[in-house]
Write an enzyme that holds these catalytic residues in place. Structure first.
Site, PDB file in Angstrom:
ATOM      1  N   TYR A 145     -44.759 -21.027  25.041  1.00 38.61           N
ATOM      2  CA  TYR A 145     -45.066 -21.508  23.684  1.00 38.61           C
ATOM      3  C   TYR A 145     -46.396 -22.269  23.675  1.00 38.61           C
ATOM      4  CZ  TYR A 145     -44.226 -23.610  19.078  1.00 38.61           C
ATOM      5  OH  TYR A 145     -44.311 -23.996  17.766  1.00 38.61           O
ATOM      6  N   VAL A 177     -34.114 -31.087  17.349  1.00 39.47           N
ATOM      7  CA  VAL A 177     -33.357 -32.328  17.301  1.00 39.47           C
ATOM      8  C   VAL A 177     -32.832 -32.654  15.895  1.00 39.47           C
ATOM      9  CG1 VAL A 177     -35.383 -33.871  17.072  1.00 39.47           C
ATOM     10  CG2 VAL A 177     -33.274 -34.687  18.131  1.00 39.47           C
ATOM     11  N   VAL A 178     -33.644 -32.466  14.860  1.00 36.04           N
ATOM     12  CA  VAL A 178     -33.163 -32.866  13.529  1.00 36.04           C
ATOM     13  C   VAL A 178     -32.021 -31.956  13.091  1.00 36.04           C
ATOM     14  CG1 VAL A 178     -33.804 -33.443  11.163  1.00 36.04           C
ATOM     15  CG2 VAL A 178     -35.506 -33.634  12.963  1.00 36.04           C
ATOM     16  N   TYR A 227     -30.906 -36.428  24.265  1.00 31.30           N
ATOM     17  CA  TYR A 227     -31.336 -35.975  25.597  1.00 31.30           C
ATOM     18  C   TYR A 227     -32.146 -37.080  26.285  1.00 31.30           C
ATOM     19  CZ  TYR A 227     -30.274 -31.259  23.783  1.00 31.30           C
ATOM     20  OH  TYR A 227     -29.671 -30.159  23.229  1.00 31.30           O
ATOM     21  N   GLY A 277     -33.409 -41.155  25.329  1.00 30.61           N
ATOM     22  CA  GLY A 277     -33.572 -41.239  23.869  1.00 30.61           C
ATOM     23  C   GLY A 277     -34.763 -42.092  23.458  1.00 30.61           C
ATOM     24  N   GLN A 322     -37.919 -41.214  24.075  1.00 31.81           N
ATOM     25  CA  GLN A 322     -39.073 -40.372  23.757  1.00 31.81           C
ATOM     26  C   GLN A 322     -39.276 -40.350  22.235  1.00 31.81           C
ATOM     27  OE1 GLN A 322     -36.066 -39.364  24.700  1.00 31.81           O
ATOM     28  NE2 GLN A 322     -35.646 -37.203  24.347  1.00 31.81           N
ATOM     29  N   HIS A 370     -43.242 -37.129  26.316  1.00 28.07           N
ATOM     30  CA  HIS A 370     -42.689 -38.470  26.119  1.00 28.07           C
ATOM     31  C   HIS A 370     -42.973 -39.030  24.735  1.00 28.07           C
ATOM     32  CE1 HIS A 370     -42.609 -38.116  30.497  1.00 28.07           C
ATOM     33  NE2 HIS A 370     -41.576 -38.930  30.394  1.00 28.07           N
TER      34      HIS A 370
HETATM   35  P1  NAD Z   1     -38.899 -20.120  12.269  1.00 31.68           P
HETATM   36  O1  NAD Z   1     -38.321 -19.672  13.558  1.00 31.68           O
HETATM   37  O2  NAD Z   1     -37.986 -20.576  11.201  1.00 31.68           O
HETATM   38  O3  NAD Z   1     -39.850 -19.005  11.666  1.00 31.68           O
HETATM   39  C1  NAD Z   1     -40.567 -18.091  12.440  1.00 31.68           C
HETATM   40  C2  NAD Z   1     -40.471 -16.744  11.778  1.00 31.68           C
HETATM   41  O4  NAD Z   1     -41.219 -15.783  12.534  1.00 31.68           O
HETATM   42  C3  NAD Z   1     -39.032 -16.204  11.703  1.00 31.68           C
HETATM   43  O5  NAD Z   1     -38.771 -15.718  10.419  1.00 31.68           O
HETATM   44  C4  NAD Z   1     -39.011 -15.080  12.740  1.00 31.68           C
HETATM   45  O6  NAD Z   1     -38.073 -14.078  12.451  1.00 31.68           O
HETATM   46  C5  NAD Z   1     -40.456 -14.608  12.682  1.00 31.68           C
HETATM   47  N1  NAD Z   1     -40.911 -13.936  13.901  1.00 31.68           N
HETATM   48  C6  NAD Z   1     -40.795 -14.370  15.182  1.00 31.68           C
HETATM   49  N2  NAD Z   1     -41.352 -13.498  16.027  1.00 31.68           N
HETATM   50  C7  NAD Z   1     -41.842 -12.487  15.263  1.00 31.68           C
HETATM   51  C8  NAD Z   1     -42.523 -11.285  15.543  1.00 31.68           C
HETATM   52  N3  NAD Z   1     -42.820 -10.945  16.799  1.00 31.68           N
HETATM   53  N4  NAD Z   1     -42.872 -10.471  14.516  1.00 31.68           N
HETATM   54  C9  NAD Z   1     -42.572 -10.798  13.244  1.00 31.68           C
HETATM   55  N5  NAD Z   1     -41.918 -11.922  12.912  1.00 31.68           N
HETATM   56  C10 NAD Z   1     -41.564 -12.759  13.911  1.00 31.68           C
HETATM   57  O7  NAD Z   1     -39.927 -21.272  12.652  1.00 31.68           O
HETATM   58  P2  NAD Z   1     -40.747 -22.263  11.717  1.00 31.68           P
HETATM   59  O8  NAD Z   1     -40.306 -23.640  12.051  1.00 31.68           O
HETATM   60  O9  NAD Z   1     -40.719 -21.827  10.311  1.00 31.68           O
HETATM   61  O10 NAD Z   1     -42.212 -22.096  12.304  1.00 31.68           O
HETATM   62  C11 NAD Z   1     -43.226 -21.377  11.635  1.00 31.68           C
HETATM   63  C12 NAD Z   1     -44.527 -21.530  12.399  1.00 31.68           C
HETATM   64  O11 NAD Z   1     -44.920 -22.908  12.443  1.00 31.68           O
HETATM   65  C13 NAD Z   1     -44.454 -21.055  13.843  1.00 31.68           C
HETATM   66  O12 NAD Z   1     -45.651 -20.384  14.170  1.00 31.68           O
HETATM   67  C14 NAD Z   1     -44.348 -22.331  14.635  1.00 31.68           C
HETATM   68  O13 NAD Z   1     -44.861 -22.179  15.928  1.00 31.68           O
HETATM   69  C15 NAD Z   1     -45.159 -23.276  13.789  1.00 31.68           C
HETATM   70  N6  NAD Z   1     -44.725 -24.664  14.022  1.00 31.68           N
HETATM   71  C16 NAD Z   1     -43.549 -25.116  13.487  1.00 31.68           C
HETATM   72  C17 NAD Z   1     -43.151 -26.421  13.761  1.00 31.68           C
HETATM   73  C18 NAD Z   1     -41.864 -26.968  13.205  1.00 31.68           C
HETATM   74  O14 NAD Z   1     -41.531 -28.116  13.511  1.00 31.68           O
HETATM   75  N7  NAD Z   1     -41.132 -26.261  12.382  1.00 31.68           N
HETATM   76  C19 NAD Z   1     -43.962 -27.264  14.549  1.00 31.68           C
HETATM   77  C20 NAD Z   1     -45.135 -26.741  15.079  1.00 31.68           C
HETATM   78  C21 NAD Z   1     -45.525 -25.457  14.795  1.00 31.68           C
HETATM   79  N1  UDP Z   2     -33.529 -33.679  21.594  1.00 29.66           N
HETATM   80  C1  UDP Z   2     -32.409 -34.495  21.640  1.00 29.66           C
HETATM   81  N2  UDP Z   2     -31.212 -33.949  21.254  1.00 29.66           N
HETATM   82  C2  UDP Z   2     -31.074 -32.678  20.809  1.00 29.66           C
HETATM   83  C3  UDP Z   2     -32.241 -31.858  20.740  1.00 29.66           C
HETATM   84  C4  UDP Z   2     -33.443 -32.397  21.155  1.00 29.66           C
HETATM   85  O1  UDP Z   2     -32.473 -35.670  22.019  1.00 29.66           O
HETATM   86  O2  UDP Z   2     -29.963 -32.286  20.471  1.00 29.66           O
HETATM   87  C5  UDP Z   2     -34.833 -34.267  21.968  1.00 29.66           C
HETATM   88  C6  UDP Z   2     -35.700 -33.401  22.884  1.00 29.66           C
HETATM   89  O3  UDP Z   2     -35.394 -33.673  24.240  1.00 29.66           O
HETATM   90  C7  UDP Z   2     -37.079 -33.884  22.514  1.00 29.66           C
HETATM   91  C8  UDP Z   2     -36.979 -34.260  21.034  1.00 29.66           C
HETATM   92  O4  UDP Z   2     -35.579 -34.391  20.784  1.00 29.66           O
HETATM   93  O5  UDP Z   2     -37.405 -35.038  23.233  1.00 29.66           O
HETATM   94  C9  UDP Z   2     -37.555 -33.230  20.093  1.00 29.66           C
HETATM   95  O6  UDP Z   2     -37.031 -31.957  20.425  1.00 29.66           O
HETATM   96  P1  UDP Z   2     -37.263 -30.668  19.529  1.00 29.66           P
HETATM   97  O7  UDP Z   2     -36.724 -29.533  20.302  1.00 29.66           O
HETATM   98  O8  UDP Z   2     -36.734 -30.902  18.171  1.00 29.66           O
HETATM   99  O9  UDP Z   2     -38.844 -30.573  19.363  1.00 29.66           O
HETATM  100  P2  UDP Z   2     -40.055 -30.566  20.405  1.00 29.66           P
HETATM  101  O10 UDP Z   2     -39.558 -30.957  21.751  1.00 29.66           O
HETATM  102  O11 UDP Z   2     -40.553 -29.171  20.371  1.00 29.66           O
HETATM  103  O12 UDP Z   2     -40.976 -31.562  19.854  1.00 29.66           O
END
Ligand code: NAD
Ligand code: UDP
Ligand code: UDP
Length: 374
Positions: free
Chosen positions: A201, A243-244, A260, A263, A265, A329
């Protein structure tokens, strides 16, 4: 680049900037890859409300038809089931590129991952991870975040180049890795483990940013880069492991909230409507970025658990679990750049946004249970 920008603006009318009084904006043809997902579907709602022609391209890996089906009868809306790892021909003005498995549970999903969890020596782990990445690149399955991020982004940039569309990449705060600078500013290059379990990722998105900038510099593609920080809201996948969504679903189901590690972080949580506003301002504006889009309100996971308890169930228990590998962290965006250049800042605080998400989860969690028992 200036020439490309002028050409683009003259072709699409004033869509990219302020519309002179009395003039109507041209209806845009907009592609949203990943538009059936959590963030994408909210973005689609805003674009449809603006009157654009919207094409969603999604393979439904984590997305759901339910998220966009309220637009199915609208002739301005089109849905294509397609994997962005394969090329596609479309004629469009703007491309919002969101397609990507975004939650750790989904992007770590890989047949070889099972082997990793059973291998105890660190050396073996590294070998297996390397094999896993190689294998994922040759497998014709794009569930690996790396392949979607790299080949998918390349295809969408190729499309943008061919038709002269503006291209917005949804990158991530994960490009900063486990940051050594706090809060994170866009100029920080990050601290990322290139061979860890999160790398498909993190490194996938970093490569996607590189590709976007190369197409921008080398092929005059109008690109925009958003670095999104943790976002929550209605339509999140219930069991995606973030997490949310975990805490909210657990509190509703009367299960303990799984914290995890210790807590302590931190993360900074942004409500989805704020993010969508930021993405649209970035697309319409004149700056390439990258821009941090996130809410600077920073919480430890224990503090988040407390807010969830206050919102849903003060008696919800907390259960500690081992933390995942390479967990950052701290994370908090510095949004000075977005404030200054996009005139954007988040408006919805965690305590305001969470109840809106809980309402949606309540319906889906208890709806699901009814279906299971019937
Ligand atoms: P999500 O998983 O809900 O949405 C991703 C969508 O992409 C899904 O509908 C999935 O079916 C589609 N998809 C995945 N692989 C595909 C492929 N190969 N071809 C076509 N479609 C595909 O996730 P999201 O939270 O809505 O995230 C949207 C974007 O925002 C992502 O690029 C993610 O990396 C970025 N992003 C989200 C967060 C967040 O907290 N939600 C944070 C940082 C970045
Ligand atoms: N986490 C947690 N409990 C859960 C899922 C996640 O404490 O049930 C923690 C995880 O270890 C991380 C933070 O929450 O430190 C955010 O995790 P998430 O997967 O939501 O997002 P990201 O790590 O991609 O920021
Ligand atoms: N591509 C696509 N749709 C288009 C144009 C290109 O999917 O309308 C894909 C194309 O198949 C290629 C990638 O985008 O894999 C990069 O295209 P580009 O023209 O930049 O590179 P080239 O095809 O010359 O390697």
């Amino acid at each position: 680049q200036k020439k490309a920008s002028i050409e683009y603006m003259s072709r699409i009318g004033s869509a990219g900037g302020k519309i002179p009084l009395g003039l109507k904006r041209k209806v845009l043809r907009v592609v949203v890859t990943g538009g059936a997902g959590f963030v994408g579907s909210h973005l689609v709602d805003r674009l449809m409300a603006r009157g654009d022609n919207v094409i969603v391209v999604d393979n439904f890996f984590t997305g759901r038809k339910e998220n966009v089906m309220h637009h199915f009868s609208n002739p301005n809306f089109e849905m294509i089931r397609h994997d962005v790892v394969e090329p596609i021909l479309l004629e469009v003005d703007q491309i919002y590129h969101l397609a990507c498995p975004a939650s750790p549970v989904h992007y770590k999903f890989n047949p070889v991952k099972t082997i990793i969890s059973f291998s105890f020596s660190q050396f073996l782990n590294i070998v297996v991870v390397i094999c896993c990445l190689d294998l994922a690149l040759v497998l014709n399955s794009s569930v690996c975040g790396y392949k979607t991020n790299v080949v998918g982004t390349l295809n969408m940039l190729g499309l943008a180049k061919r038709v002269g569309a503006r291209f917005l990449l949804t990158s991530t705060s994960e490009v900063y890795g486990d940051p050594l600078q706090h809060p994170q500013v866009e100029t920080y290059w990050g601290n990322v483990n290139p061979i860890g379990v999160r790398s498909c990722y993190d490194e996938g998105k970093r490569t996607a940013e590189t590709l976007a900038m190369d197409y921008h510099r080398g092929a005059n593609v109008e690109v925009r880069i958003a670095r999104i920080f943790n976002t929550y809201g209605p339509r999140m996948c219930i069991d995606d492991g973030r997490v949310v969504s975990n805490f909210v679903a657990q509190a509703l189901r009367k299960e303990p909230l799984t914290v995890y590690g210790d807590g302590k972080q931190t993360r900074s949580f942004q409500f989805v409507s704020d993010l969508v506003e930021g993405l649209m301002r970035l697309m319409e504006g004149e700056h390439v970025g990258p821009f941090n889009l996130g809410n600077p309100g920073e919480f430890t996971m224990l503090e988040l658990a407390k807010v969830v308890q206050e919102t849903i169930d003060p008696n919800a228990k907390i259960e500690f679990r081992p933390n995942t590998e390479d967990d950052p962290h701290k994370r908090k965006p510095d949004i000075t750049k977005a404030k200054e250049l996009l005139g954007w800042e988040p408006k919805v605080a965690l305590r305001q946004g969470l109840p809106l998400m809980v309402k949606d989860f309540r319906q889906r969690v208890f709806g699901d249970q009814k279906q299971e028992s019937s």
